[in-house]
Each structure stands twice: as C-alpha cells, then as structure tokens.
Design an enzyme around this catalytic site. Structure first.
Site, PDB file in Angstrom:
ATOM      1  N   ASP A 217      33.516  79.733  29.040  1.00 51.66           N
ATOM      2  CA  ASP A 217      34.030  79.867  30.139  1.00 51.66           C
ATOM      3  C   ASP A 217      33.017  80.637  31.037  1.00 51.66           C
ATOM      4  O   ASP A 217      31.936  80.733  30.716  1.00 51.66           O
ATOM      5  CB  ASP A 217      35.244  80.969  30.036  1.00 51.66           C
ATOM      6  CG  ASP A 217      35.950  81.399  30.855  1.00 51.66           C
ATOM      7  OD1 ASP A 217      36.198  80.506  31.987  1.00 51.66           O
ATOM      8  OD2 ASP A 217      36.655  82.249  30.961  1.00 51.66           O
ATOM      9  N   GLU A 220      30.118  78.888  35.970  1.00 51.28           N
ATOM     10  CA  GLU A 220      29.864  78.652  36.982  1.00 51.28           C
ATOM     11  C   GLU A 220      28.545  78.903  37.657  1.00 51.28           C
ATOM     12  O   GLU A 220      27.869  77.962  38.526  1.00 51.28           O
ATOM     13  CB  GLU A 220      31.006  78.737  38.257  1.00 51.28           C
ATOM     14  CG  GLU A 220      32.308  78.549  38.136  1.00 51.28           C
ATOM     15  CD  GLU A 220      32.854  79.038  36.923  1.00 51.28           C
ATOM     16  OE1 GLU A 220      32.500  80.141  36.466  1.00 51.28           O
ATOM     17  OE2 GLU A 220      34.101  78.463  36.513  1.00 51.28           O
ATOM     18  N   ASP A 295      42.050  79.151  36.191  1.00 52.64           N
ATOM     19  CA  ASP A 295      43.219  80.276  36.554  1.00 52.64           C
ATOM     20  C   ASP A 295      44.154  79.777  37.306  1.00 52.64           C
ATOM     21  O   ASP A 295      44.350  80.263  38.490  1.00 52.64           O
ATOM     22  CB  ASP A 295      42.561  81.511  36.695  1.00 52.64           C
ATOM     23  CG  ASP A 295      41.555  82.081  35.608  1.00 52.64           C
ATOM     24  OD1 ASP A 295      41.579  81.350  34.796  1.00 52.64           O
ATOM     25  OD2 ASP A 295      40.968  82.892  35.988  1.00 52.64           O
TER      26      ASP A 295
HETATM   27  C1  GLC Z   1      38.661  83.689  32.805  1.00 50.41           C
HETATM   28  C2  GLC Z   1      39.358  82.290  32.232  1.00 50.41           C
HETATM   29  C3  GLC Z   1      40.468  82.584  31.686  1.00 50.41           C
HETATM   30  C4  GLC Z   1      40.345  83.618  30.479  1.00 50.41           C
HETATM   31  C5  GLC Z   1      39.691  85.062  30.804  1.00 50.41           C
HETATM   32  C6  GLC Z   1      39.146  85.856  30.247  1.00 50.41           C
HETATM   33  O1  GLC Z   1      39.424  84.159  33.960  1.00 50.41           O
HETATM   34  O2  GLC Z   1      39.359  81.336  33.241  1.00 50.41           O
HETATM   35  O3  GLC Z   1      41.000  81.587  30.895  1.00 50.41           O
HETATM   36  O4  GLC Z   1      41.467  84.064  29.669  1.00 50.41           O
HETATM   37  O5  GLC Z   1      38.593  84.654  31.850  1.00 50.41           O
HETATM   38  O6  GLC Z   1      38.345  85.538  29.301  1.00 50.41           O
END
Ligand code: GLC
Length: 623
Positions: A217, A220, A295
């Site tokens: 995650d 970017e 999100d």
């Molecule tokens: C980011 C991700 C989300 C995740 C969060 C905590 O917002 O997009 O899916 O739960 O980080 O890791």
C-alpha cells in the site's frame, strides 16, 4: 481507446513523467496529451475491434498472470483486526455460520509501531501459530507490508538499507525522510535491481511462516503532511546508476515496488504463484500485482463508481481488480452493504474492507435477514468459481479482462459506447450484470444487447416488453429487490458451476454442473489446475472445449477431448440444458440413449448426468 462505428484504436503514451490528457477541453474536435520531460514515445494500436486493442496493449505491456485460485474466493479485510483473538473470532465467525471465505488480511496494526516486516508481539504473540491454524481451517493470511521504512537505527530494514545506501536521496545526498504510518521514514530506491533484490529478501520470514500474500500500500509513494501528499520532485533515484528524480520516477515508484515484491516472492518460493496487491501502478504493473480502487466511501455513489473504475482499469491492461466492498471510509447502511456484497460476487476480486473508526462489516453484523442474503451471494461466488477461474485463465492468455465494458463485446451497438451503458458490464464472455447502484430510484433500464438472453437466476428467456414504446426499445426495466442482483446469460453459452465449498482448499463433492443456454456462437472452455503452483506452465492443467448447437427440435452439446496432464476434481457432469420447449423425446450420451434425464417444466430445462472422460463426449437431446 477510441471507438467509432464499431472500429477502435488505442494510443498508449509511454512516458513516466507527469502526463496530461485533454479530452476535448478546448475544442471537442480533438484531444491531446503530453508531458514536460522524457521522450515523446507513444504507440498507436489499430484494433480494429476494441477487444483487439485491449489484447494488443496487454501483449505490449504484459498480461495479468493466472492468479492463485484462493484469490478468487471471498476476502475479508479491515483496518485493522487488532489482535490474534479478534482475527480468530472473525475467521471462526465465518466457519461457524458456514459463510465461505478464503482470505483474511492483517492491516498495519499487526506490526510493531507500524513498522513493515515487524510483528507486535503484545497483540500477535503467536502469529506463526495463528497463520498455521488458520491454514488448517482453509484460510490464507495476507499481510500488509508497506514500502516506507521507519528511519530508526536498530530497526533491521533501516540499518541494512542505510548501510548499503539503498534509500532515495535528497539533492545533497542525504536520505530523504518523510512521515508515513511509522513516523519519519525512508524509501527504498526500487529502480535499482540490487535494491529490489534486497527488498525481496525481507519477505523470507513471513513466507516461511506460510503467509500467502502481501499488500503493498501507500506506494505512490504517499508522504504525510505535504500538500502534494507525496515526495518532493527533486528526490533522487539512481536507475541502475543513472541519476534522475521524482519528476521521472514518481509514476513508476509503485510499479517498481511490486516488481521487487513479486520477484522476491518468486525467489523465495519458485513454484508458488505470488499474490501481491498494490495501490499504485504504471502500465505493466499487472504482471506483478493485483490492484483495487483505493479509499472509496461507504456511499451509493461510490458503489456506482465501482463499475466505471474497474471496467476502466480493465481496458487499461488491469484485469485483476477489486474495490473495497462496503466502502472504506464512513459506515454503510445495512442495505448498501448487502447490495455491495451482491455486486462483490461479480467483481474480479471480492474483498470487503473498512477504515479505522467505521463500523464492523463482516457479513453477519446486520442481523439474520441481511446475513442470509449476503451468505447467498458469497455462496454463489463459490459455485461460480469454475467459470471465474476459466475466465481468468483466458485473461492471462488474451489480456481481455474478466469484468469488461459492454463495448468490448458489442462494438457495433452504438449505445454501448455511451454513458447509458455505464451501469452494466460483461463478466466473462457470457454474463451480463446490471446491479442496482442508485438508492432512490424506482427501477432503472438496462440496454439489452443483440440476441436472446436468459435470466441467470431462473434460467428463463428474457422477454422484452413495451417494445412499441420507442423509449423502451431494446431495453429492459429492472427493479431488483434487496436479495436480487440482475444477471443475464447470453444465448449460446455454457456456464460451469460447482458444488458449494467453504473455501478453495476444499475439494467440491459431486458433479461439475454445465448450464447450457443454446444459441449461436456456442463455444466455451472449462479450465482447471492445482490452483497454486506453476505446474500449468509444464502441462499440468486440464482444458476442454465445450460447444453446443441447436437445430430444429434438437440440441447437441459436445465436450471435446481434454488437453493437458492434470486430472480435474470432477468425475461427472450434471448438464442442465435451458430453453427446453417440452419434455425430450430422447436423450443420448456418447451415442447411447439414456433414460436418466429429468425435465423440469417450471424452469424449462433438461438435466442429465454425463460421466467425465478424457475422450470427446456428446449429448444429443431430441424434443
Ligand atoms: C490506506 C489504504 C487502506 C488501508 C490504510 C491503512 O488508506 O488505502 O486500504 O487500510 O491505508 O493501512
């Protein structure tokens, strides 16, 4: 991709700098694209059909590999299941209620102070045992492992990477440090093969534990407390020694992150298909990781957006995609979660996820009525797995996505290029899904493509009414109840379904169902393999062509000789042939008349058991 009068072309602008696209902003007679740096490097793809454009783009940038079977099961996530006890409570909640599921995710809180590749031993004292126990119960554990490395001496990934000089740099040569979940963090320079190799090695302990997938995650890369939410443009990378900065690298940071993860996992377990989930990507990242739409919000509007976003990714080479079912931020109403769960059954990835501070989302949290409906749809996903898996295998060879824009299959229908078609999509070659995605509507209209269609749930032919009303020409009015999602089957298709299992490591008991919907262009496949290794690349798979033909008062269904060395799990077929005008006069299997067929007057179908054989087989029904 542009489509005009059924003909399509594609343009791939292969430039990693900040790119801009103007779609008719100044003048609707043209569009333009460009970037402030790099080469003006673009490919023009002459379809001439939309599917060819997508297929050629995939051939150029890489196809989505065949995913491990478990990833097509139901996936449960949340930020975060805070302790081992809670994880076990949730997973046993599924098993206790016989709601099928395959994957449980651990989000950032299983880690020590949110530091990737660590474990909070206060809350997850026996993670190894937990992963093992869950494995026994048919669960696969997926761990989040973000790319930001806490900038603290004494933390192994920091010490190792720092000593070797593996992190991206400020222009003055010091490490760039930016705050993310673990606090001040540094970031590996994934553009260097040496760094990718090192990153991959960080997975060794988790892989040894039996963790089956990883979630990359924030790649970017995300950096907190900055207006642009990412790294400054002058942060330096050394692409195999060539110094450049974020102006060129930002757009490929996520790609190189999952490149490193995927190859690291392959190096650690060469005969296991890796499962990596990424948030950021660039053309080609589909070779390494699945993605999701980030999100979203627990609103009807964002559930509606699941369709154009996933189908949009699909024509952009990204076939293995999900959305946070239920919506990430905010809390869904019970109805919204139920509708979204039904939609999840017909998404490439069916993953329920929720943000911290929002209400629980497990299927049972809204009482027995909603639980029963959600369970029914999750079960349907498992029944449909042979179709979904076969379609994903096709995607891995052709690049044409499982969930796709209507225009890919119906380029000659001008309605399918318009906005009007945004609320419906094809799921594989034969299913058309038109979910309810607007809350306060008294039904909605679906565009019915050419040919005959059947209702997936009842097996009945779809009858178009109101056809003398010009407004309704070629349209079907739908108003699905809470426990319904409209799904239709193209006449001329054969849909494989399997007996219900609670997870994909369970072997289905009973025959493989083949639902035959006679009609033109009836040619499908059934595909099977061990679901997790690369054996299929060595010939250990089973594929058979299925076809049907109807003429006058007879229907012939053929199962061609099986290809490959793998013996599939089924030993017989339950063939269910729809659209039977009356009870058959005779049914023959492999040329021999049989009497063990059944005619169901209500659903107008004929069912017959057909033994599995490697040799070609044929069923002929005479009415
Ligand atoms: C980011 C991700 C989300 C995740 C969060 C905590 O917002 O997009 O899916 O739960 O980080 O890791």
């Amino acid at each position: 991709m542009g489509v005009r009068q059924g003909n399509a072309y594609g343009i791939f602008f292969d430039n990693t700098f900040r790119s801009n696209f103007q779609f008719g902003k100044f003048n609707d007679g043209f569009y333009s694209f460009g970037a402030p740096g790099g080469e003006l490097n673009y490919y023009f793809i002459n379809g001439p059909r939309p599917k060819r454009v997508v297929g050629t783009f995939a051939a150029l940038t890489g196809r989505t590999p065949l995913p491990p079977l478990f990833t097509l099961g139901y996936q449960q996530c949340r930020w975060s299941y805070m302790s081992e006890a809670r994880v076990r409570e949730v997973t046993s909640g599924f098993r206790k209620r016989s709601i099928p599921a395959d994957v449980i995710y651990l989000d950032i809180d299983y880690q020590d102070r949110n530091r990737p590749f660590t474990v909070n031993r206060q809350t997850f004292p026996t993670l190894e045992q937990m992963v093992k126990d869950l494995g026994q119960e048919g669960w696969k554990t997926v761990l989040i492992t973000d790319l930001h490395i806490a900038a603290v001496p004494g933390y192994k990934p920091f010490d190792e990477g720092n000593k070797a000089g593996y992190f991206v740099k400020n222009p003055d040569g010091t490490n760039f440090v930016g705050p993310v979940w673990p606090g001040p963090s540094v970031f590996p320079d994934f553009t260097r093969s040496e760094v990718r190799k090192w990153w991959g090695s960080l997975y060794a302990d988790f892989v040894k534990m039996g963790v089956r997938g990883f979630w990359n995650d924030m790649n970017e890369p995300s950096v907190f407390f900055r207006a642009d939410k990412t790294m400054p443009l002058d942060v330096v990378s050394s692409v195999e020694g060539r110094k450049t900065d974020q102006r060129e690298i930002h757009n490929v940071f996520g790609l190189e992150n999952v490149h490193a993860t995927y190859e690291g996992l392959l190096a650690l377990a060469p005969d296991v298909r890796p499962f990596v989930l990424t948030r950021a990507a660039y053309a080609g990242a589909q070779r390494y990781a699945a993605t999701w739409t980030g999100d979203n919000q627990a609103t009807w509007n964002h559930m509606r957006l699941s369709l154009p976003t996933v189908t949009g990714l699909g024509v952009s080479g990204y076939a293995f995609v999900g959305v946070d079912v239920g919506g990430f931020s905010g809390s869904p109403t019970p109805e919204l979660l139920t509708r979204w769960t039904a939609l999840g059954t017909f998404l490439p990835i069916d993953r329920n996820h929720a943000a911290k501070g929002t209400r629980d989302r497990e299927p049972w949290v809204d009482g027995p009525e909603h639980e029963a409906i959600r369970k029914k749809f999750i079960e349907e996903r498992y029944r449909l797995l042979p179709y979904i898996y076969t379609s994903m295998e096709e995607t891995s060879r052709t690049g044409v996505p499982l969930m796709r824009l209507m225009v890919l299959d119906y380029p000659d229908d001008p309605r399918m290029t318009g906005r009007e078609a945004e609320g419906q999509y094809m799921f594989g070659n034969n299913l058309l899904v038109a979910p309810k995605v607007k809350e306060f509507v008294d039904g909605y209209d679906m565009l019915v493509p050419e040919g005959v269609w059947f209702d997936y749930w009842t097996g009945q032919r779809v009858a178009l009414t109101n056809q003398d009303n010009p407004e309704m020409k070629g349209k079907l009015h739908l108003n699905p109840k809470l426990d319904e999602i409209p799904v239709f089957v193209r006449a001329g298709s054969i849909i494989p379904r399997q007996p219900l299992v609670q997870n994909t490591s369970e072997k289905p008991k009973g025959p493989l169902e083949l639902r035959v919907y006679p009609g033109p262009k009836c040619m499908d496949y059934i595909y099977s393999d061990d679901g997790s290794s690369f054996g299929y690349k060595r010939g250990e798979y089973y594929r058979a062509q299925l076809s049907c033909e109807s003429s006058g008062n007879s229907v012939k269904v053929a199962i061609a000789a099986g290809e490959g060395k793998y013996i599939p799990w089924w030993t017989s077929y339950n063939m269910v042939v729809a659209d039977a005008p009356k009870a058959p006069a005779s049914v023959a299997v492999g040329g021999q008349p049989v009497s063990n067929f059944h005619y169901d007057a209500k659903s107008k179908s004929v069912s017959v058991t057909v033994p599995f054989s490697q040799a070609p087989n044929e069923v002929v029904i005479q009415y």
